[in-house]
Structure formats: C-alpha cells, structure tokens
Motif scaffolding. Structure first.
Motif, PDB file in Angstrom:
ATOM      1  N   VAL A 122       0.845  -1.189   0.000  1.00  0.00           N
ATOM      2  CA  VAL A 122       0.000   0.000   0.000  1.00  0.00           C
ATOM      3  C   VAL A 122       0.883   1.241   0.000  1.00  0.00           C
ATOM      4  O   VAL A 122       1.743   1.416   0.870  1.00  0.00           O
ATOM      5  CB  VAL A 122      -0.932   0.008   1.227  1.00  0.00           C
ATOM      6  N   LEU A 123       0.666   2.115  -0.973  1.00  0.00           N
ATOM      7  CA  LEU A 123       1.364   3.395  -1.079  1.00  0.00           C
ATOM      8  C   LEU A 123       0.330   4.499  -0.908  1.00  0.00           C
ATOM      9  O   LEU A 123      -0.591   4.628  -1.719  1.00  0.00           O
ATOM     10  CB  LEU A 123       2.045   3.544  -2.443  1.00  0.00           C
ATOM     11  N   HIS A 124       0.439   5.297   0.154  1.00  0.00           N
ATOM     12  CA  HIS A 124      -0.485   6.413   0.331  1.00  0.00           C
ATOM     13  C   HIS A 124      -0.083   7.526  -0.624  1.00  0.00           C
ATOM     14  O   HIS A 124       1.035   8.045  -0.544  1.00  0.00           O
ATOM     15  CB  HIS A 124      -0.446   6.895   1.780  1.00  0.00           C
ATOM     16  N   THR A 125      -0.969   7.866  -1.555  1.00  0.00           N
ATOM     17  CA  THR A 125      -0.662   8.830  -2.608  1.00  0.00           C
ATOM     18  C   THR A 125      -1.741   9.909  -2.672  1.00  0.00           C
ATOM     19  O   THR A 125      -2.521   9.970  -3.621  1.00  0.00           O
ATOM     20  CB  THR A 125      -0.539   8.119  -3.971  1.00  0.00           C
ATOM     21  N   PRO A 126      -1.827  10.767  -1.652  1.00  0.00           N
ATOM     22  CA  PRO A 126      -2.874  11.794  -1.649  1.00  0.00           C
ATOM     23  C   PRO A 126      -2.700  12.787  -2.786  1.00  0.00           C
ATOM     24  O   PRO A 126      -1.639  12.911  -3.378  1.00  0.00           O
ATOM     25  CB  PRO A 126      -2.680  12.474  -0.289  1.00  0.00           C
ATOM     26  N   GLY A 127      -3.777  13.504  -3.058  1.00  0.00           N
ATOM     27  CA  GLY A 127      -3.778  14.519  -4.102  1.00  0.00           C
ATOM     28  C   GLY A 127      -5.093  14.522  -4.845  1.00  0.00           C
ATOM     29  O   GLY A 127      -5.834  15.506  -4.836  1.00  0.00           O
ATOM     30  N   HIS A 128      -5.408  13.405  -5.502  1.00  0.00           N
ATOM     31  CA  HIS A 128      -6.720  13.269  -6.132  1.00  0.00           C
ATOM     32  C   HIS A 128      -7.793  13.198  -5.058  1.00  0.00           C
ATOM     33  O   HIS A 128      -8.898  13.716  -5.230  1.00  0.00           O
ATOM     34  CB  HIS A 128      -6.730  12.013  -7.006  1.00  0.00           C
ATOM     35  N   ALA A 129      -7.445  12.539  -3.966  1.00  0.00           N
ATOM     36  CA  ALA A 129      -8.285  12.482  -2.770  1.00  0.00           C
ATOM     37  C   ALA A 129      -7.340  12.350  -1.577  1.00  0.00           C
ATOM     38  O   ALA A 129      -6.229  11.827  -1.724  1.00  0.00           O
ATOM     39  CB  ALA A 129      -9.263  11.311  -2.833  1.00  0.00           C
ATOM     40  N   GLY A 131      -7.197  10.378   0.949  1.00  0.00           N
ATOM     41  CA  GLY A 131      -6.840   9.015   1.311  1.00  0.00           C
ATOM     42  C   GLY A 131      -6.538   8.122   0.136  1.00  0.00           C
ATOM     43  O   GLY A 131      -6.612   6.888   0.237  1.00  0.00           O
ATOM     44  N   ALA A 132      -6.197   8.711  -1.002  1.00  0.00           N
ATOM     45  CA  ALA A 132      -5.892   7.901  -2.181  1.00  0.00           C
ATOM     46  C   ALA A 132      -4.686   6.997  -1.916  1.00  0.00           C
ATOM     47  O   ALA A 132      -3.706   7.415  -1.299  1.00  0.00           O
ATOM     48  CB  ALA A 132      -5.621   8.797  -3.383  1.00  0.00           C
ATOM     49  N   VAL A 133      -4.779   5.773  -2.397  1.00  0.00           N
ATOM     50  CA  VAL A 133      -3.666   4.830  -2.307  1.00  0.00           C
ATOM     51  C   VAL A 133      -3.443   4.177  -3.661  1.00  0.00           C
ATOM     52  O   VAL A 133      -4.353   4.091  -4.493  1.00  0.00           O
ATOM     53  CB  VAL A 133      -3.896   3.731  -1.241  1.00  0.00           C
ATOM     54  N   CYS A 134      -2.212   3.711  -3.866  1.00  0.00           N
ATOM     55  CA  CYS A 134      -1.869   2.829  -4.974  1.00  0.00           C
ATOM     56  C   CYS A 134      -1.388   1.517  -4.368  1.00  0.00           C
ATOM     57  O   CYS A 134      -0.990   1.448  -3.210  1.00  0.00           O
ATOM     58  CB  CYS A 134      -0.779   3.439  -5.850  1.00  0.00           C
ATOM     59  N   LEU A 135      -1.431   0.471  -5.158  1.00  0.00           N
ATOM     60  CA  LEU A 135      -1.040  -0.858  -4.694  1.00  0.00           C
ATOM     61  C   LEU A 135       0.028  -1.404  -5.632  1.00  0.00           C
ATOM     62  O   LEU A 135      -0.234  -1.652  -6.811  1.00  0.00           O
ATOM     63  CB  LEU A 135      -2.260  -1.791  -4.672  1.00  0.00           C
ATOM     64  N   TYR A 136       1.238  -1.569  -5.093  1.00  0.00           N
ATOM     65  CA  TYR A 136       2.371  -2.037  -5.875  1.00  0.00           C
ATOM     66  C   TYR A 136       2.570  -3.530  -5.630  1.00  0.00           C
ATOM     67  O   TYR A 136       2.666  -3.963  -4.476  1.00  0.00           O
ATOM     68  CB  TYR A 136       3.624  -1.258  -5.496  1.00  0.00           C
ATOM     69  N   VAL A 137       2.621  -4.285  -6.730  1.00  0.00           N
ATOM     70  CA  VAL A 137       2.776  -5.740  -6.645  1.00  0.00           C
ATOM     71  C   VAL A 137       4.038  -6.123  -7.412  1.00  0.00           C
ATOM     72  O   VAL A 137       3.992  -6.401  -8.614  1.00  0.00           O
ATOM     73  CB  VAL A 137       1.548  -6.472  -7.217  1.00  0.00           C
ATOM     74  N   PRO A 138       5.196  -6.119  -6.746  1.00  0.00           N
ATOM     75  CA  PRO A 138       6.449  -6.349  -7.473  1.00  0.00           C
ATOM     76  C   PRO A 138       6.500  -7.705  -8.163  1.00  0.00           C
ATOM     77  O   PRO A 138       7.054  -7.805  -9.273  1.00  0.00           O
ATOM     78  CB  PRO A 138       7.524  -6.218  -6.388  1.00  0.00           C
ATOM     79  N   GLU A 139       5.899  -8.725  -7.552  1.00  0.00           N
ATOM     80  CA  GLU A 139       5.952 -10.055  -8.177  1.00  0.00           C
ATOM     81  C   GLU A 139       5.215 -10.098  -9.512  1.00  0.00           C
ATOM     82  O   GLU A 139       5.531 -10.912 -10.384  1.00  0.00           O
ATOM     83  CB  GLU A 139       5.347 -11.122  -7.239  1.00  0.00           C
ATOM     84  N   ASP A 163      -5.853  18.261  -4.480  1.00  0.00           N
ATOM     85  CA  ASP A 163      -4.821  19.302  -4.483  1.00  0.00           C
ATOM     86  C   ASP A 163      -3.727  18.923  -5.463  1.00  0.00           C
ATOM     87  O   ASP A 163      -3.132  17.843  -5.370  1.00  0.00           O
ATOM     88  CB  ASP A 163      -4.232  19.438  -3.074  1.00  0.00           C
ATOM     89  N   PHE A 164      -3.427  19.830  -6.402  1.00  0.00           N
ATOM     90  CA  PHE A 164      -2.465  19.512  -7.464  1.00  0.00           C
ATOM     91  C   PHE A 164      -1.032  19.343  -6.960  1.00  0.00           C
ATOM     92  O   PHE A 164      -0.376  18.344  -7.289  1.00  0.00           O
ATOM     93  CB  PHE A 164      -2.535  20.565  -8.575  1.00  0.00           C
ATOM     94  N   PRO A 165      -0.465  20.283  -6.173  1.00  0.00           N
ATOM     95  CA  PRO A 165       0.912  20.051  -5.697  1.00  0.00           C
ATOM     96  C   PRO A 165       1.060  18.746  -4.924  1.00  0.00           C
ATOM     97  O   PRO A 165       2.100  18.081  -4.997  1.00  0.00           O
ATOM     98  CB  PRO A 165       1.183  21.276  -4.815  1.00  0.00           C
ATOM     99  N   THR A 166       0.011  18.366  -4.194  1.00  0.00           N
ATOM    100  CA  THR A 166       0.073  17.129  -3.410  1.00  0.00           C
ATOM    101  C   THR A 166       0.132  15.910  -4.314  1.00  0.00           C
ATOM    102  O   THR A 166       0.905  14.972  -4.056  1.00  0.00           O
ATOM    103  CB  THR A 166      -1.135  17.045  -2.462  1.00  0.00           C
ATOM    104  N   ILE A 167      -0.661  15.882  -5.374  1.00  0.00           N
ATOM    105  CA  ILE A 167      -0.637  14.709  -6.265  1.00  0.00           C
ATOM    106  C   ILE A 167       0.702  14.631  -6.996  1.00  0.00           C
ATOM    107  O   ILE A 167       1.233  13.527  -7.213  1.00  0.00           O
ATOM    108  CB  ILE A 167      -1.840  14.716  -7.238  1.00  0.00           C
ATOM    109  N   ILE A 168       1.277  15.769  -7.350  1.00  0.00           N
ATOM    110  CA  ILE A 168       2.590  15.759  -7.993  1.00  0.00           C
ATOM    111  C   ILE A 168       3.639  15.176  -7.050  1.00  0.00           C
ATOM    112  O   ILE A 168       4.473  14.341  -7.443  1.00  0.00           O
ATOM    113  CB  ILE A 168       2.977  17.171  -8.463  1.00  0.00           C
ATOM    114  N   ASP A 169       3.606  15.584  -5.783  1.00  0.00           N
ATOM    115  CA  ASP A 169       4.541  15.026  -4.806  1.00  0.00           C
ATOM    116  C   ASP A 169       4.348  13.516  -4.663  1.00  0.00           C
ATOM    117  O   ASP A 169       5.332  12.765  -4.578  1.00  0.00           O
ATOM    118  CB  ASP A 169       4.350  15.695  -3.439  1.00  0.00           C
ATOM    119  N   SER A 170       3.095  13.078  -4.616  1.00  0.00           N
ATOM    120  CA  SER A 170       2.814  11.649  -4.480  1.00  0.00           C
ATOM    121  C   SER A 170       3.366  10.857  -5.659  1.00  0.00           C
ATOM    122  O   SER A 170       3.988   9.801  -5.486  1.00  0.00           O
ATOM    123  CB  SER A 170       1.307  11.419  -4.366  1.00  0.00           C
TER     124      SER A 170
END
Length: 209
Positions: A122-129, A131-139, A163-170
């Motif tokens: 779980v990667l917390h990636t705020p900006g669009h919302a 509590g937005a998250v992405c899910l990275y599956v290396p396998e 918030d635009f600057p926040t999503i860019i940072d994420s």
C-alpha cells in the motif's frame, strides 16, 4: 506462483460538487483459482461477482472514496463476506456515498496485503483524494494507481478534497521511483508504464500552474 490479474470495465456515474458525469471504471481482481482481492468495486456488484467465478473474496480494497469507485462495495461485501478496506483520510468522501455503512478496516502507507502468494504494498498517494492509495505488486510487475496516475498524466485535482501540488509530490515520491517497466493499471482508461510517464513530470507541473 499462480496469481493473476483479471480486469473488467463497469459503467455508471461519478458525482461530486453538484455535478454528475457518466464514467467507465476499471475493476481489477488479483488472485488465483481459489481466492482473490477486488480493487475498486465500481458500479456493478453482480458483474464483479460473475468475474470472481466462485473464488473466495478476501478483501475489497478502495483506492479512494469517490462514489464511482465504491458504489458497489457494500453490496459486494454483503454477497461475499469480504472486508472493505479504505484509507481513513477518505472517510468524509465515503460518508457522502454510504452514510449508513462504514468500511471494515483501514489502509496505511507501508501496509502489505497478501493474496495468492503475492504481496500488495500500500502506497499512500494523496492529491486526487486525501486518502488515495496505490497498490504495488512487485511479483506481478504492476502498480494499481486508482486515479492518481493515468496514461498521460496525474488524476484530476479540480474538485473538493483534491490538491495539485500534493498529487505531484505523491507521483514523484511514490510512483516514479518504481522500476521503469512497472505496468500502471489505472482506475479509468488504458494501462501505461512508469517508464512511459516519468519523463513528463516537469511538463505536468508547468501545465498545472
């Protein structure tokens, strides 16, 4: 490793800030022949149940709580017994859609969900919302980006709770650091790769100002 990714597209509406739009959503299922996790239960619980094809659903993971990504989650949970997982920062958005039904558990940055022998980070990636998250599956060489990153740029930030600057940072800190060959499976539209999107970061920044 028998884990695989199944994909279906469901159709419905997205409503926020007094507007409503027709949308097609990507629903992603990660699992094997016996168990699975659903990422974003959008619009049509029956279609998602059919795609599960009798597999045990272990969790319904919400990349964020815009209504088009969560509208079918309670019905799918009721039909399967699966827990609904959401980052707590998106509780206000969730309550806009489901005031009488709360998620069953929280998502947190760094958390690992395991299904069919593979780990979803779980990667917390705020900006669009918030509590937005992405899910990275290396396998599986993939990241499920929700509405944080699309083919061609960041998710929208023109509405409440965004918030635009926040999503860019994420995107810069959490996604563009992934291997270039990582496939980006998005909340809407076509897939892309980290390598295809990374060179355009400065362009997005200049476009957003």
């Amino acid at each position: 490793m028998n884990a695989r990714i199944d994909h279906l597209v469901t159709s419905g509406t997205f409503s926020l800030d007094g507007g409503t739009w027709d949308v097609d959503n990507n629903v992603w299922i990660v699992g094997d022949d016996t168990e699975a996790i659903v990422i974003d239960a959008a619009h049509d619980a029956d279609a998602i149940l059919a795609a599960l094809d009798g597999r045990a659903l272990r969790a319904i993971v919400c990349t964020h709580a815009h209504d088009d990504h969560i509208d079918a989650a309670p019905a799918l949970a009721a039909a399967t017994g699966a827990r609904i997982l959401l980052h707590p920062a998106d509780q206000p958005l969730w309550k806009n859609t489901h005031p009488d039904h709360s998620p069953d558990g929280d998502l947190a940055d760094g958390q690992v969900l395991t299904i069919a022998g593979v780990d979803l980070h779980v990667l917390h990636t705020p900006g669009h919302a918030p509590g937005a998250v992405c899910l990275y599956v290396p396998e599986l060489g993939t990241v499920f980006s929700g509405d944080t990153l699309f083919q061609g740029g960041p998710g929208a930030t023109g509405r409440s709770f965004s918030d635009f600057p926040t999503i860019i940072d994420s995107i810069r800190d959490k996604l563009l650091t992934l291997p270039a060959e990582t496939v980006v499976r998005t909340g809407h539209g076509d897939t892309t790769t980290i390598g295809a999107e990374a060179p355009h970061l400065e362009e997005w920044i200049s476009r957003g100002h």
